[in-house]
Each structure stands twice: as structure tokens, then as C-alpha cells.
Design an enzyme around this catalytic site. Structure first.
Site, short mmCIF file in Angstrom:
data_model
loop_
_atom_site.label_atom_id
_atom_site.label_comp_id
_atom_site.label_asym_id
_atom_site.label_seq_id
_atom_site.Cartn_x
_atom_site.Cartn_y
_atom_site.Cartn_z
N LYS A 126 -23.95 20.38 20.84
CA LYS A 126 -23.33 19.32 21.64
C LYS A 126 -23.99 19.33 23.00
CE LYS A 126 -20.17 16.14 21.33
NZ LYS A 126 -19.77 15.33 20.17
N ASP A 166 -21.90 10.07 21.86
CA ASP A 166 -20.50 10.50 21.98
C ASP A 166 -19.91 9.62 23.09
OD1 ASP A 166 -18.50 12.70 21.10
OD2 ASP A 166 -18.38 12.84 23.26
N ASN A 240 -16.39 3.23 20.64
CA ASN A 240 -17.04 3.16 19.33
C ASN A 240 -16.09 3.55 18.19
OD1 ASN A 240 -18.72 5.12 17.26
ND2 ASN A 240 -19.65 3.13 17.58
P1 NDP Z 1 -16.68 5.76 23.76
O1 NDP Z 1 -17.29 6.11 25.06
O2 NDP Z 1 -17.32 4.70 22.95
O3 NDP Z 1 -15.14 5.35 23.97
C1 NDP Z 1 -14.24 6.21 24.56
C2 NDP Z 1 -12.93 5.47 24.72
O4 NDP Z 1 -11.93 6.39 25.15
C3 NDP Z 1 -12.97 4.37 25.76
O5 NDP Z 1 -12.11 3.35 25.36
C4 NDP Z 1 -12.46 5.08 27.01
O6 NDP Z 1 -11.88 4.20 27.97
C5 NDP Z 1 -11.39 5.96 26.40
N1 NDP Z 1 -11.10 7.13 27.24
C6 NDP Z 1 -11.98 8.00 27.81
N2 NDP Z 1 -11.35 8.95 28.52
C7 NDP Z 1 -10.04 8.66 28.40
C8 NDP Z 1 -8.86 9.26 28.91
N3 NDP Z 1 -8.92 10.35 29.69
N4 NDP Z 1 -7.67 8.71 28.55
C9 NDP Z 1 -7.61 7.63 27.75
N5 NDP Z 1 -8.70 7.02 27.25
C10 NDP Z 1 -9.89 7.52 27.58
O7 NDP Z 1 -16.58 7.13 22.93
P2 NDP Z 1 -16.44 7.32 21.37
O8 NDP Z 1 -15.58 6.27 20.79
O9 NDP Z 1 -17.80 7.54 20.82
O10 NDP Z 1 -15.70 8.74 21.30
C11 NDP Z 1 -14.29 8.86 21.36
C12 NDP Z 1 -13.86 10.22 20.83
O11 NDP Z 1 -14.32 10.37 19.48
C13 NDP Z 1 -14.41 11.42 21.59
O12 NDP Z 1 -13.46 12.48 21.53
C14 NDP Z 1 -15.63 11.82 20.75
O13 NDP Z 1 -15.97 13.18 20.94
C15 NDP Z 1 -15.08 11.57 19.36
N6 NDP Z 1 -16.08 11.39 18.32
C16 NDP Z 1 -17.03 10.41 18.43
C17 NDP Z 1 -17.94 10.23 17.41
C18 NDP Z 1 -18.92 9.11 17.43
O14 NDP Z 1 -19.57 8.89 16.40
N7 NDP Z 1 -19.04 8.34 18.50
C19 NDP Z 1 -17.97 11.12 16.24
C20 NDP Z 1 -16.86 12.05 16.18
C21 NDP Z 1 -15.99 12.18 17.21
P3 NDP Z 1 -12.73 3.71 29.24
O15 NDP Z 1 -13.61 2.62 28.74
O16 NDP Z 1 -11.68 3.27 30.20
O17 NDP Z 1 -13.50 4.90 29.72
#
Ligand code: NDP
Length: 445
Positions: A126, A166, A240
Site C-alpha cells: 500500500k 485508492d 469510486n
Molecule cells: P474515492 O476517493 O473515490 O472516494 C472516497 C469517498 O469517501 C468520497 O466520497 C469522499 O468524500 C468520502 N470520504 C473520504 N473521507 C471521508 C470521511 N472522513 N468521512 C466521510 N466520507 C469520506 O475513494 P475510493 O472509493 O476508491 O475508496 C473508498 C474506500 O474503499 C477506501 O477505504 C478504500 O481504501 C477502499 N477500497 C477502494 C478500492 C478501489 O478499488 N478504489 C478497493 C478496495 C477498497 P469527499 O469527496 O468529500 O472527500
């Protein structure tokens, strides 16, 4: 708890006291391995757990970049090469102001088990930086990614360490990093996954984590003779993972009624209009509150209120520790039937315990969100074979992998915890056993 595990945990807490997410992840995982460790006294002699909780390598470096006003800024970046027992390090890069070593070590540990569960030959890694892409221009993001890769390229490779996206790292950032890698290394290969389709990406990678999450939830429900059809669904986040979980849940007949971002959440009882969410978050890169400006839904400030929206299914898809005990109590009050983690460790330990004690089916992130890295693994295979599979081929493989993970976790849960629905224990054990076997076979390295 097994005495050896207890000793390793105390040592880990003492040594990493300031890394609270890493300590939390280890405290959640190691005790669930007790039954296995009891059966393998050789683990202690060979220091297997001590090795397992220590990343093989941590690289920290500075990333200087120039903003649009010509001022030089400096961020701190890391790559944690956690465990390569079963394959090259594999895991995403996170760009978020909160990024620190403890968070990346927790994610590396989770990733190691998750990648093992996929059945594909991938170790765990990571990385990330305390850089906030919000509000930055494309040029600033590009210069940041180029500078980061100017250092990182020497530590990665298609058969040693393969980063991906991520939080804060999507297609745009992966493409900028890939461009810089290619330029410096003079090589066009599968060193990153999540690439664009025109330069080696796999169809279905963007959707894979969210789609995989729904396939996993469907498998859990199937064992209870149930399905997603007709269920109401609350999904935190709008990035995502959340967007494509919402898309697949809707395709499977559920109705998504609430989504959020880090500032607040929207509720739309008639079903969230995903085209609007995609336009707001993926194109305009704006706040989710914009949804109501289009005459839709109701917005509330504060992201944790989303758990108070009554629903059948809750999918936390934003970030770690976003669903705490209070949120879990609200969900149970709202008669939730299933919680599956799209994010990594979004549910605190007391919240998980409360949910399962109240009969809620619980899918831990390591298993439930493994779809993304699975399709990344398929992207690596396609790159190595210099070919591209169709959308149907990738989706069929993804569905099979998610069904296998669910089955293997359930079998391990039944065998070691006497409860086939204890997916937390089952996923930890099923993932760990393969890594442990490889580490034992390879000697004390
Ligand atoms: P993105 O950056 O695409 O989206 C993250 C989302 O979470 C945004 O809507 C963001 O809002 C919100 N967010 C971030 N911090 C907070 C917080 N403190 N409280 C509430 N909402 C929050 O990331 P991903 O969708 O890629 O990843 C999301 C999760 O999934 C992470 O934990 C990641 O590790 C996990 N994951 C991702 C994978 C992937 O393929 N992308 C694979 C497996 C796990 P804002 O726009 O306001 O920041």
C-alpha cells in the site's frame, strides 16, 4: 486468546503505539487466528507472527511540486511493501491529507489477507501521500504525480510491486503516474493497474470493487434464501467504490436511497439518480450537496447521520472508522439486515460486535471489497499475455472470485468458529493460512 498471539500483540502495541489504525487492524485480526495458531506450534518457533506484523520494507520520500502560482510545495509519500510471500506486492496509492505510516501499514496488512483470499498470486502493499487533490488543477495534480513517480519508479516493477488507485487516486492520477513511469523507466508494462483502456487497462476495473461488493452481499444473502431484490440500500461515500456499488445494487433490484461525502449526505426515497451523482463527483468534482440544487432529495450536513436512515442493507464505502457504535445502533433500530464493507475497516470493532450480536449479516472489507484488486490481478494477467478480455469475460471471472471468497470464508468460519456466518473470522483465517504456508515454506526470510 492464544498466548503467542497475545504476546505478539503486546509487543506490536508497544512498538507502534502511535500508529493507532495499524494497532486497531492487528487487534481485530490476530485474535481471530487463535484456533489456527493453536494447531501450529511451529509458527512460534519460526517467529511467523512477528514477521507477519512487520512490513518487509517501508519507503518514505519527499514529493516537491510546483503549484499554479509558481510556488514549490512539498508532500510526504510512502510505499509500504508489506508481504511478498505469495506474489509481488500489490495495493493502491492513497492521496489524502490524513495519510501517515500507521494508516498505510494497516492497509498493507489488510491487503495481504485480501489478496490471498482472491486466490490470485499477489502479495500485499500500500502507499500514498498526504496530498489533497481536492481543489487542485489538473496541471497541479499532474506535476504532483510526476514528481512522486520520479522517486517511486525505482522501487516498483511489474513483477515486484504493482500499485493502483485508492482514495484520491482514480484514472486521472494513475494515468499521470504511468506516463511518468514509462518516460523514466523506458518501459511500457503493467507496472500499475487501473490504467485507461487505451493503454493497457482492463475493462471492468473501475466498477470492480463496487460490483464485487454487491456480488459478495448477494452470496451472503443467498445462503439465507434471500437476495438484494426489493431491498432499500444506504451507501456511504460517493467515490469510486460507492458509485459502482450503487450502480450494481440498482441493477440487482435494490433501491439506493442515501449516499454521502465527507461533508454530508443526501436522502432520496425515490431512489438516487446515479447519473447526477456521477456528473457531480466524477466530472464536476463538486460536493454531494449539489444534488439538491438539481431539485432532488434532501441534504443534511455531517456524514455520520447517514446511518440513521432506515434501510435493509448498509454499505460503508468511504473510509476507515466511519461506522461507529452509535451508527451501528441506529442501523439496528432501522432494521438493517446486512452490512458489507466496501471501504477498508470502516466499521469500528465495537460496532461490528453490536451488529453481529443483533443478527446482522456482516461482510468484512478484506473479503467484501476484494473485487477491485481481483480485477487488478486480471489486468496484470492480460498485460503479461498482451491481450484484452471482454467485459463479459472479466465480469464472469469477478463473479466467480467473489463467490469463491464467500464460500471459502464461510467454510473456514464453520470449521474454526463453529458459525458459517462468522465471515470476519472466516476471511481472516482463509486469507492468513495461505500466506502462512508460503512463509513457512520459504524459510525465515
Ligand atoms: P474515492 O476517493 O473515490 O472516494 C472516497 C469517498 O469517501 C468520497 O466520497 C469522499 O468524500 C468520502 N470520504 C473520504 N473521507 C471521508 C470521511 N472522513 N468521512 C466521510 N466520507 C469520506 O475513494 P475510493 O472509493 O476508491 O475508496 C473508498 C474506500 O474503499 C477506501 O477505504 C478504500 O481504501 C477502499 N477500497 C477502494 C478500492 C478501489 O478499488 N478504489 C478497493 C478496495 C477498497 P469527499 O469527496 O468529500 O472527500
Amino acid at each position: 486468546m492464544n498466548a503467542y498471539i497475545s504476546r505478539v500483540l503486546s509487543g506490536l502495541k508497544e512498538k507502534n503505539a502511535h500508529e493507532k489504525e495499524f494497532v486497531q487492524a492487528a487487534e481485530e485480526m490476530l485474535p481471530t487466528l487463535s484456533a489456527v495458531v493453536d494447531n501450529h506450534p511451529e509458527y512460534e518457533k519460526t517467529g511467523l507472527l512477528e514477521r507477519f506484523v512487520e512490513p518487509e520494507r517501508v519507503i518514505q520520500f519527499r514529493v516537491p511540486w510546483t503549484d499554479d502560482s509558481g510556488t514549490v510545495r512539498v508532500n510526504r509519500a510512502f510505499r509500504v511493501q508489506y508481504n511478498s510471500a505469495i506474489g509481488p506486492y500489490k495495493g493502491g496509492m492513497r492521496f489524502h491529507p490524513s495519510v501517515n505510516l500507521g494508516i498505510l501499514k494497516f492497509l498493507g496488512l489488510e491487503q495481504t489477507i485480501k489478496n490471498s483470499l482472491t486466490g490470485l498470486p499477489m502479495g500485499g502493499g500500500k502507499g500514498g501521500a498526504d496530498f489533497d487533490p481536492h481543489g487542485k488543477s489538473d496541471g497541479e495534480v499532474m506535476r504532483f504525480c510526476q514528481s512522486l513517480m520520479t522517486e517511486m519508479y525505482r522501487h516498483i516493477g511489474f513483477d515486484t510491486d504493482v500499485p493502483a488507485g485508492d482514495i484520491g487516486v482514480g484514472k486521472r492520477e494513475v494515468a499521470y503516474m504511468f506516463g511518468q513511469y514509462k518516460r523514466i523507466a523506458g518501459a511500457f508494462n503493467g507496472v500499475l493497474t487501473g490504467k485507461g483502456l487505451s493503454f493497457g487497462g482492463s475493462v471492468g476495473r473501475t466498477e470492480a470493487t463496487g460490483y464485487g461488493l454487491c456480488y459478495f452481499a448477494q452470496e451472503m444473502l443467498k445462503k439465507r434464501g434471500d437476495s438484494l431484490r426489493g431491498k432499500t440500500c444506504v451507501i456511504s461515500g460517493s467515490g469510486n467504490v460507492a458509485v459502482y456499488a450503487a450502480e450494481k445494487a440498482t441493477q440487482m433490484g435494490a433501491k439506493v436511497i442515501a449516499m454521502s461525502d465527507s461533508q454530508g449526505y443526501i436522502v432520496d426515497e425515490s431512489g438516487i439518480d446515479l447519473d447526477q451523482i456521477k456528473s457531480i463527483k466524477e466530472i464536476e468534482r463538486a460536493r454531494i450537496s449539489e444534488y439538491t440544487a438539481r431539485g432532488k432529495g434532501v441534504y443534511s450536513a455531517g456524514s455520520s447521520g447517514i446511518w440513521h436512515v432506515p434501510c435493509d442493507i448498509a454499505l460503508p464505502c468511504a473510509t476507515q472508522n466511519e461506522l461507529d457504535l452509535e451508527g451501528a445502533k441506529a442501523l439496528v433500530l432501522g432494521k438493517v439486515k446486512l452490512v458489507a464493507e466496501g471501504a477498508n475497516m470502516p466499521t469500528t470493532m465495537d460496532a461490528t460486535e453490536f451488529l453481529t450480536a443483533n443478527g446482522v449479516l456482516f461482510g468484512p472489507g478484506k473479503a467484501a471489497n476484494a473485487g477491485g484488486v481481483s480485477v487488478s490481478g486480471l489486468e496484470m494477467t492480460q498485460n503479461a499475455m498482451h491481450l484484452s478480455w471482454t467485459k463479459e469475460e472479466v465480469d464472469t471471472k469477478l463473479q466467480a472470485i467473489m463467490a469463491d471468497i464467500c464460500k471459502n470464508a464461510s467454510v473456514a468460519a464453520k470449521r474454526y468458529a463453529g458459525n458459517e456466518e462468522d465471515y470476519v473470522t472466516g476471511a481472516n483465517i482463509a486469507g492468513f493460512l495461505k500466506v502462512a504456508e508460503a512463509m513457512m515454506a520459504q524459510g525465515a526470510v
